[in-house]
Design an enzyme around this catalytic site. Structure first.
Site, mmCIF file in Angstrom:
data_model
loop_
_atom_site.group_PDB
_atom_site.id
_atom_site.type_symbol
_atom_site.label_atom_id
_atom_site.label_comp_id
_atom_site.label_asym_id
_atom_site.label_seq_id
_atom_site.Cartn_x
_atom_site.Cartn_y
_atom_site.Cartn_z
ATOM 1 N N SER A 40 0.790 -1.230 0.000
ATOM 2 C CA SER A 40 0.000 0.000 0.000
ATOM 3 C C SER A 40 0.824 1.282 0.000
ATOM 4 O O SER A 40 0.297 2.339 -0.300
ATOM 5 C CB SER A 40 -0.955 0.023 1.190
ATOM 6 O OG SER A 40 -0.252 0.232 2.391
ATOM 7 N N LYS A 83 0.496 4.687 6.752
ATOM 8 C CA LYS A 83 -0.070 5.564 5.714
ATOM 9 C C LYS A 83 0.511 6.958 5.877
ATOM 10 O O LYS A 83 1.182 7.266 6.851
ATOM 11 C CB LYS A 83 -1.608 5.657 5.849
ATOM 12 C CG LYS A 83 -2.342 4.343 5.832
ATOM 13 C CD LYS A 83 -2.299 3.671 4.490
ATOM 14 C CE LYS A 83 -2.990 2.308 4.588
ATOM 15 N NZ LYS A 83 -2.545 1.406 3.563
#
Length: 188
Positions: A40, A83
């Site tokens: 990701s 993230k």
């Protein structure tokens, strides 16, 4: 002979106790190792990379835009995610036309977030085509750098500050990608 063995054992116990007194507070309150799992955050982070998470900075200030953070997944706090912080508390984040727009006190009419850490051909697509979220006083909007393969705020919503563990400070492995991370400067 017995006296030497007892002396050695006592010295060994002292070394172990002193080591634990130093290591345990550092591990639980200052820094934490983290292992990247998944794609990701590619191309900036790859599977199986080892990172050091700075846990102490956020005791003195809040995350800022561009920080790469590790947090507990809001829907299953046993899982940890990595993230990038895109939206800050009180801001409105809108995803449309493949870009991220921010609305805040400085940009009341909105501004496109210039994400220099992404390849120019990367598009940010909302799950529903267009997405607009106004963040609460303790909420952050986070996105993975690999926008097409990231489970992030577009799917699970904003992340409460209480879930944030720390900021990615250092990549220690692999050696050829060793990096000290700084927060990017935005121009929008």
């Amino acid at each position: 002979m017995l006296k030497k063995i007892l002396s050695f054992t006592w010295e060994l116990i002292k070394v172990v106790v002193i080591s634990l007194v130093i290591i345990i507070p550092v591990r639980y309150f200052l820094i934490q190792p983290f292992y990247v799992k998944g794609a990701s955050m590619e191309p900036n982070f790859f599977d199986h990379e080892y990172l050091i998470i700075d846990e102490i900075s956020y005791r003195f200030h809040n995350p800022v835009r561009g920080d790469i953070v590790v947090f507990r997944y809001p829907k299953d706090p046993q899982e940890y995610f990595i993230k990038r912080v895109v939206g800050l508390p009180g801001e409105k984040v809108e995803i449309k036309d493949g870009q991220v727009y921010l609305y805040n006190q400085q940009y009341k009419d909105g501004a496109v977030l210039d994400e220099t850490y992404l390849s120019p051909d990367v598009k940010t697509i909302a799950n529903t085509g267009t997405e607009s979220v106004t963040l609460g006083p303790n909420e952050y909007y986070v996105l993975g750098d690999n926008r097409n393969s990231s489970k992030d705020s577009r799917s699970f919503g904003p992340v409460d500050r209480s879930f944030v563990i720390g900021r990615v400070a250092f990549r220690g492995w692999p050696l050829n990608r060793m990096t000290v991370f700084q927060t990017p400067a935005y121009q929008y």
